[in-house]
Design a protein around this motif. Structure first.
Motif, short mmCIF file in Angstrom:
data_model
loop_
_atom_site.label_atom_id
_atom_site.label_comp_id
_atom_site.label_asym_id
_atom_site.label_seq_id
_atom_site.Cartn_x
_atom_site.Cartn_y
_atom_site.Cartn_z
N TYR A 54 1.94 -0.67 -6.68
CA TYR A 54 1.88 0.75 -6.33
C TYR A 54 0.90 1.50 -7.23
CZ TYR A 54 5.66 0.45 -2.95
OH TYR A 54 6.42 0.14 -1.85
N TYR A 89 2.31 8.59 -7.21
CA TYR A 89 2.91 8.06 -5.99
C TYR A 89 4.39 8.42 -5.96
CZ TYR A 89 5.03 4.63 -2.87
OH TYR A 89 5.77 4.03 -1.90
N ARG A 91 7.68 7.64 -3.51
CA ARG A 91 8.18 6.86 -2.39
C ARG A 91 9.14 7.68 -1.54
NH1 ARG A 91 9.34 0.79 -2.60
NH2 ARG A 91 10.08 0.47 -0.51
#
Length: 179
Positions: A54, A89, A91
């Protein structure tokens, strides 16, 4: 994968990722002219021995955004001295074993140089034109196959990316107004 097949994959346009056998979940990523560690299970003060998958996606988005901005600013002769891009990032949430909601990338641009507000605004709009960002935004189909021995023909991915960057440079400003 044998070393001959590894060399063939690296010579093509694929990125080859192989287990190192040193740490659990530690991988070696290889592209022509470069190799780097990915993941790993050894936890240190700095995390694992390499970025997670990621983190690599975030780095790809940040790098592509910075490159897109640089190409655009140079083409427009903007006085951009340095660009930095930070990406976080987030999720989507899991509910009963399935992903609910979309994942999100938050991107922050740090622009150095004597840019006026109009130039900064135009650069902000162009950041959304980066090819990796467009791919992440729309999603992608992933085709997985088993490689027959000796057949490592690559796709033109690296060349296509450079062509995508050149296409971004040729885009007329999404900003409407006098030049």
């Amino acid at each position: 994968m044998s070393s001959n097949l590894s060399a063939a994959a690296i010579a093509g346009d694929y990125m080859l990722v192989s287990e190192t056998g040193i740490e659990r979940m530690q991988l070696l990523g290889q592209v022509p002219g470069s190799a780097f560690l990915i993941g790993g299970s050894r936890r240190t003060e700095n995390g694992t021995s390499g970025p997670t998958p990621y983190e690599l996606l975030s780095a790809s988005l940040a790098a592509c955004t910075a490159m897109t901005i640089r190409v655009y600013a140079d083409r427009k002769k903007f006085p951009l001295e340095r660009v930095q891009v930070a990406v976080a990032y987030k999720r989507g949430s899991w509910d009963q074993g399935s992903l609910e909601g979309r994942d999100r990338y938050d991107r922050v641009l740090f622009l150095s140089g004597p840019l006026d507000d109009e130039q900064r605004g135009r650069i902000l709009l162009m950041a959304d034109q980066c090819p990796v960002g467009k791919t992440l935004g729309r999603g992608a189909d992933i085709a997985t196959t088993l490689s027959p021995v000796g057949n490592q023909n690559g796709s033109p991915a690296a060349t296509e990316y450079l062509n995508d960057l050149e296409a971004v440079a040729a885009i007329e400003d999404p900003w409407v107004g006098p030049p």
